[in-house]
Design a protein around this motif. Structure first.
Motif, PDB file in Angstrom:
ATOM      1  N   TRP A  54       0.817  -1.210   0.000  1.00 23.82           N
ATOM      2  CA  TRP A  54       0.000   0.000   0.000  1.00 23.82           C
ATOM      3  C   TRP A  54       0.853   1.262   0.000  1.00 23.82           C
ATOM      4  O   TRP A  54       0.662   2.160  -0.816  1.00 23.82           O
ATOM      5  N   ASP A  55       1.833   1.340   0.928  1.00 26.43           N
ATOM      6  CA  ASP A  55       2.668   2.528   1.029  1.00 26.43           C
ATOM      7  C   ASP A  55       3.728   2.589  -0.070  1.00 26.43           C
ATOM      8  O   ASP A  55       3.875   3.611  -0.749  1.00 26.43           O
ATOM      9  N   GLY A  56       4.449   1.489  -0.235  1.00 25.37           N
ATOM     10  CA  GLY A  56       5.591   1.500  -1.133  1.00 25.37           C
ATOM     11  C   GLY A  56       5.249   1.431  -2.607  1.00 25.37           C
ATOM     12  O   GLY A  56       6.057   1.838  -3.446  1.00 25.37           O
ATOM     13  N   ILE A  57       4.069   0.906  -2.923  1.00 23.47           N
ATOM     14  CA  ILE A  57       3.694   0.772  -4.340  1.00 23.47           C
ATOM     15  C   ILE A  57       2.540   1.693  -4.713  1.00 23.47           C
ATOM     16  O   ILE A  57       2.661   2.530  -5.618  1.00 23.47           O
ATOM     17  N   VAL A  58       1.408   1.566  -4.001  1.00 23.21           N
ATOM     18  CA  VAL A  58       0.214   2.319  -4.396  1.00 23.21           C
ATOM     19  C   VAL A  58       0.371   3.814  -4.111  1.00 23.21           C
ATOM     20  O   VAL A  58       0.361   4.639  -5.033  1.00 23.21           O
ATOM     21  N   ILE A  59       0.515   4.180  -2.835  1.00 20.49           N
ATOM     22  CA  ILE A  59       0.551   5.605  -2.489  1.00 20.49           C
ATOM     23  C   ILE A  59       1.784   6.286  -3.086  1.00 20.49           C
ATOM     24  O   ILE A  59       1.686   7.400  -3.623  1.00 20.49           O
ATOM     25  N   TYR A  60       2.931   5.636  -3.004  1.00 20.83           N
ATOM     26  CA  TYR A  60       4.152   6.250  -3.534  1.00 20.83           C
ATOM     27  C   TYR A  60       4.026   6.536  -5.027  1.00 20.83           C
ATOM     28  O   TYR A  60       4.412   7.610  -5.507  1.00 20.83           O
ATOM     29  N   ASN A  61       3.479   5.587  -5.791  1.00 21.64           N
ATOM     30  CA  ASN A  61       3.347   5.791  -7.235  1.00 21.64           C
ATOM     31  C   ASN A  61       2.223   6.764  -7.576  1.00 21.64           C
ATOM     32  O   ASN A  61       2.289   7.446  -8.603  1.00 21.64           O
TER      33      ASN A  61
ATOM     34  N   ALA B 298       1.663   9.419  -5.760  1.00 25.62           N
ATOM     35  CA  ALA B 298       2.344  10.697  -5.552  1.00 25.62           C
ATOM     36  C   ALA B 298       3.275  11.013  -6.714  1.00 25.62           C
ATOM     37  O   ALA B 298       3.308  12.144  -7.213  1.00 25.62           O
ATOM     38  N   ARG B 299       4.033   9.999  -7.173  1.00 27.19           N
ATOM     39  CA  ARG B 299       4.942  10.209  -8.306  1.00 27.19           C
ATOM     40  C   ARG B 299       4.176  10.611  -9.563  1.00 27.19           C
ATOM     41  O   ARG B 299       4.606  11.494 -10.318  1.00 27.19           O
ATOM     42  N   ALA B 300       3.026   9.967  -9.798  1.00 22.84           N
ATOM     43  CA  ALA B 300       2.234  10.283 -10.989  1.00 22.84           C
ATOM     44  C   ALA B 300       1.722  11.717 -10.933  1.00 22.84           C
ATOM     45  O   ALA B 300       1.763  12.447 -11.935  1.00 22.84           O
ATOM     46  N   ILE B 301       1.220  12.140  -9.767  1.00 22.77           N
ATOM     47  CA  ILE B 301       0.706  13.509  -9.625  1.00 22.77           C
ATOM     48  C   ILE B 301       1.828  14.519  -9.817  1.00 22.77           C
ATOM     49  O   ILE B 301       1.653  15.535 -10.518  1.00 22.77           O
ATOM     50  N   ILE B 302       3.000  14.271  -9.216  1.00 22.43           N
ATOM     51  CA  ILE B 302       4.139  15.186  -9.344  1.00 22.43           C
ATOM     52  C   ILE B 302       4.590  15.260 -10.801  1.00 22.43           C
ATOM     53  O   ILE B 302       4.861  16.347 -11.336  1.00 22.43           O
ATOM     54  N   TRP B 303       4.661  14.113 -11.475  1.00 18.13           N
ATOM     55  CA  TRP B 303       5.083  14.100 -12.874  1.00 18.13           C
ATOM     56  C   TRP B 303       4.094  14.860 -13.764  1.00 18.13           C
ATOM     57  O   TRP B 303       4.497  15.662 -14.611  1.00 18.13           O
TER      58      TRP B 303
ATOM     59  N   ILE C  20      -3.306  17.085  -9.977  1.00 13.06           N
ATOM     60  CA  ILE C  20      -4.426  16.321  -9.398  1.00 13.06           C
ATOM     61  C   ILE C  20      -5.608  16.304 -10.358  1.00 13.06           C
ATOM     62  O   ILE C  20      -6.274  15.270 -10.526  1.00 13.06           O
ATOM     63  N   ILE C  21      -5.874  17.433 -11.019  1.00 16.24           N
ATOM     64  CA  ILE C  21      -6.983  17.501 -11.981  1.00 16.24           C
ATOM     65  C   ILE C  21      -6.754  16.539 -13.143  1.00 16.24           C
ATOM     66  O   ILE C  21      -7.643  15.751 -13.507  1.00 16.24           O
ATOM     67  N   ILE C  22      -5.565  16.565 -13.731  1.00 16.24           N
ATOM     68  CA  ILE C  22      -5.252  15.673 -14.848  1.00 16.24           C
ATOM     69  C   ILE C  22      -5.295  14.217 -14.395  1.00 16.24           C
ATOM     70  O   ILE C  22      -5.827  13.339 -15.091  1.00 16.24           O
ATOM     71  N   PHE C  23      -4.751  13.952 -13.211  1.00 12.47           N
ATOM     72  CA  PHE C  23      -4.752  12.593 -12.661  1.00 12.47           C
ATOM     73  C   PHE C  23      -6.184  12.092 -12.484  1.00 12.47           C
ATOM     74  O   PHE C  23      -6.505  10.951 -12.825  1.00 12.47           O
ATOM     75  N   THR C  24      -7.057  12.944 -11.956  1.00 13.84           N
ATOM     76  CA  THR C  24      -8.466  12.575 -11.749  1.00 13.84           C
ATOM     77  C   THR C  24      -9.153  12.283 -13.072  1.00 13.84           C
ATOM     78  O   THR C  24      -9.911  11.301 -13.188  1.00 13.84           O
ATOM     79  N   ILE C  25      -8.902  13.117 -14.077  1.00 13.08           N
ATOM     80  CA  ILE C  25      -9.518  12.909 -15.398  1.00 13.08           C
ATOM     81  C   ILE C  25      -9.063  11.584 -15.994  1.00 13.08           C
ATOM     82  O   ILE C  25      -9.866  10.845 -16.590  1.00 13.08           O
TER      83      ILE C  25
ATOM     84  N   ALA D  60      -6.067   6.375  -1.508  1.00  9.20           N
ATOM     85  CA  ALA D  60      -4.679   6.483  -1.949  1.00  9.20           C
ATOM     86  C   ALA D  60      -4.323   7.929  -2.266  1.00  9.20           C
ATOM     87  O   ALA D  60      -3.220   8.389  -1.954  1.00  9.20           O
ATOM     88  N   LEU D  61      -5.248   8.659  -2.873  1.00 11.02           N
ATOM     89  CA  LEU D  61      -5.005  10.071  -3.169  1.00 11.02           C
ATOM     90  C   LEU D  61      -4.850  10.868  -1.883  1.00 11.02           C
ATOM     91  O   LEU D  61      -3.985  11.730  -1.762  1.00 11.02           O
ATOM     92  N   TYR D  62      -5.711  10.565  -0.919  1.00  9.12           N
ATOM     93  CA  TYR D  62      -5.632  11.214   0.384  1.00  9.12           C
ATOM     94  C   TYR D  62      -4.261  10.967   1.018  1.00  9.12           C
ATOM     95  O   TYR D  62      -3.604  11.886   1.522  1.00  9.12           O
ATOM     96  N   GLY D  63      -3.812   9.707   0.968  1.00  9.23           N
ATOM     97  CA  GLY D  63      -2.507   9.378   1.520  1.00  9.23           C
ATOM     98  C   GLY D  63      -1.375  10.014   0.741  1.00  9.23           C
ATOM     99  O   GLY D  63      -0.391  10.496   1.323  1.00  9.23           O
TER     100      GLY D  63
END
Length: 266
Positions: free
Chosen positions: A24-31, A33-38, A51-56, A132-135
């Motif tokens: 959960w932490d090392g794969i789901v939440i971390y990735n 976060a990486r996707a949103i930052i990218w 976050i908007i693009i990620f949600t879409i 996961a987004l919240y985390g």
């Protein structure tokens, strides 16, 4: 679903980094976060835009599930008259009668090709995404301190604009879906769900309020595109008018036949 929420929410509270372990932490939440930052870096460097693009993207991937859900709900709505007849026919409360009612209902669902439980599928899929987004936002320092327009993404909206917008879009989608049904759904849920969305985003981070605003706005557009209630209502009215016209033609023909019969007898 409630068990899933409690389990995932309690998986961890510390910062998530590349050294985090566990699925959960090392794969789901971390990735996440990486996707949103990218995405933020690609589209201008603002984490709110990320976050908007990620949600879409998430909602676009879910279109097959939500479209199937809406279609399934429409079919369920069309079965309501027959379900009411079955409830009246098997109204006795004894065990044998209630078992017979369940069998007849299942037979009706099977013949119509609908699944009464499929309405929960999109929510069941979205709930882990929501958590996961919240985390990802609250446990990734760079996202927790990011800003978007007037809000800090890691803190509640001070003006409550995003929670209200999320509730308005939720209400709009519920109203549009009810418009496309022959029998409107429960009015209580139509208004309770938007209030629930406002309530849960009222004190949570603005990132989640932004997620719900974009997600529910996407739902409105999807409903208009795939289950357009105005088109469905127009087609239904045209069908009813055709049926009325056919009934009028039948009555005229019957009247002429009776008149012709009287003339022959004379």
């Amino acid at each position: 679903m409630l068990g899933l929420v409690v389990f995932l929410s309690a998986c961890g509270t510390g910062p998530v980094t590349e050294d985090s372990t566990g699925f959960w932490d090392g794969i789901v939440i971390y990735n996440f976060a990486r996707a949103i930052i990218w995405l933020s870096e690609v589209f201008g460097g603002n984490y709110g835009i990320g976050i908007i693009i990620f949600t879409i993207i998430i909602r676009a991937l879910m279109i097959p599930f939500t479209h199937y859900q809406q279609k399934n709900m429409q079919q369920m709505n069309e079965l309501n008259p027959q379900l009411e007849e079955l409830r009246e026919k098997y109204s006795a409360r004894d065990t044998e009668t209630q078992e017979k009612l369940k069998e007849e209902q299942q037979r009706l669902y099977s013949e119509a090709g609908v699944n009464p439980y499929m309405g929960c599928l999109p929510m069941l899929i979205q709930m882990p995404v929501f958590i996961a987004l919240y985390g990802a936002v609250n446990r990734t320092p760079i996202l927790a301190t990011g800003s978007f327009l007037w809000v800090n993404l890691g803190e509640p909206d001070p003006y409550f604009i995003l929670p209200i917008l999320a509730g308005i879009f939720t209400l709009a989608n519920s109203v549009l879906m009810n418009m496309g049904r022959e029998q409107a759904g429960g009015k209580v849920m139509t208004y309770v769900m938007p209030l629930f969305i406002v309530f849960i985003t009222f004190r949570l981070s603005s990132a989640l309020a932004l997620y719900f605003t974009v997600s529910n706005g996407f739902s409105v557009l999807q409903t208009l595109l795939f289950q357009n209630p105005f088109k469905i209502r127009k087609e239904r009215e045209e069908k009813l008018e055709q049926e009325r016209e056919a009934e009028r033609q039948r009555r005229r023909a019957l009247k002429r036949a009776k008149k012709l019969g009287r003339n022959i007898k004379k």
